[in-house]
Design a protein around this motif. Sequence first.
Motif, PDB file in Angstrom:
ATOM      1  N   TRP A  82       2.434   5.932  -7.605  1.00  0.00           N
ATOM      2  CA  TRP A  82       1.740   6.703  -8.620  1.00  0.00           C
ATOM      3  C   TRP A  82       2.461   7.023  -9.854  1.00  0.00           C
ATOM      4  CZ3 TRP A  82       4.820  10.616  -9.089  1.00  0.00           C
ATOM      5  CH2 TRP A  82       5.427  11.215  -8.115  1.00  0.00           C
TER       6      TRP A  82
ATOM      7  N   THR B 232      -7.655   6.244  -7.291  1.00  0.00           N
ATOM      8  CA  THR B 232      -7.830   5.340  -8.369  1.00  0.00           C
ATOM      9  C   THR B 232      -9.274   4.814  -8.728  1.00  0.00           C
ATOM     10  OG1 THR B 232      -5.672   4.354  -7.593  1.00  0.00           O
ATOM     11  CG2 THR B 232      -7.278   3.002  -8.803  1.00  0.00           C
TER      12      THR B 232
ATOM     13  N   THR C 102      -0.970   6.046 -18.644  1.00  0.00           N
ATOM     14  CA  THR C 102      -1.121   5.430 -17.101  1.00  0.00           C
ATOM     15  C   THR C 102      -0.342   4.209 -16.994  1.00  0.00           C
ATOM     16  OG1 THR C 102      -3.095   4.317 -18.210  1.00  0.00           O
ATOM     17  CG2 THR C 102      -3.585   6.509 -17.481  1.00  0.00           C
TER      18      THR C 102
ATOM     19  N   LYS D 121      -0.997  -1.506  -5.515  1.00  0.00           N
ATOM     20  CA  LYS D 121      -2.132  -0.805  -4.892  1.00  0.00           C
ATOM     21  C   LYS D 121      -1.867  -0.782  -3.433  1.00  0.00           C
ATOM     22  CE  LYS D 121      -4.659  -0.300  -8.523  1.00  0.00           C
ATOM     23  NZ  LYS D 121      -3.902  -0.910  -9.537  1.00  0.00           N
TER      24      LYS D 121
END
Length: 282
Positions: A116, A246, A262, A267
Amino acid sequence: MKKVFGKYCLAAMISLAFSLHAVAADLPEIEKSGTMKVATEDDYAPFNFMNNGQTDGFNKDMLEELRKYAKFNINQSILPWTGLLAAVSTGQYDMALTGAVITDERLNVFNFTPPWASAQHYFVKRADDKTLNTIADLSGKKVGVQAGSALLARLPELKAMLEKVGGKLGPVVEYQSYPEAYADLANKRVDYVINVVISVNDLVKSKPKVFAKGLAVSGPGYMAWPIPKNSPELLKFMTGFMNHMTETGKLAELQKKWFGETYELPKEPITSADQFHKLAGF
C-alpha cells in the motif's frame, strides 16, 4: 529512557524470534471465534501514532475501513515495534496492521498483503548540516536506525554504495523508536538517520527548521501488512479487502491524505523473496 541495542545481539534476537513456529489463527478459526486480533504500534508517523491521546495515521483509517468490510470483530493491541513482529510470528496475534517493510528475512516467516506504499530508504540530516550532501559524505559517520526494522537488513546496500566511492559505513546505533533517533540527531549524538521515504517526508514537512531530507540509500521497496505463513485463507481475505479499497478509490484517497501522493504498486500478495526481487527490480 533510550534503549540502544548491540548490532549483533539484536540480529540474534530477531533470528530467534523469526525461527519460532507461527500458530496464528487462520480465517476459519477467526470466523468461528468472531474476532481477529491485530497488532499495531503508536510511534511511527504517519502510519501509526498518537494525536491528543488518540490513535491516528494511515493504518488507523485503514483499520476503520477493515472493520466495515469484515463480518467479525477486530481487536487492536498497541505494542512496541521491537516486539511486534515476533508476537505475530508466535501466534499471539493474527496479523500486524502497521508500517512493515517487506524484506527477504521477513518473507521466511510471513506472507505480505498487496503493498500500500513505497518504502525506498532515504537519509535525513539536521537542517543546518551543510556537510552531508552526497553518499560519499556519509562515510564513517554515525547513523541511527530503529531496532528490528528493515533498514538494518538493507544497510548492505548503503555499505556497497559507500565502498563504490571509496568510503565505509560508520557506527550504527539502534533505537527502540524513531522519535528517539530523531531526538539524538537533533542533539548531534548521531550524524544522520535512515528511514522510509514517506516518514522522512513527513518529518521534514513537520519540522523543516530542524531536519532536511537527504538522498536515497536503497533500491525500491514496499510497505504491506505481514500475515503468518500458515494463514493462507486470511491472506486471501486481506487481499480481497485491498482489492476492495483499490476499486472503490478509498486506498488512493488515504494515500493522498497521509502520504501526499498515490502509487503504482503490485496488486498481488507477496509471498517469496524471488517474487519480491522481480517486483522491486533487484
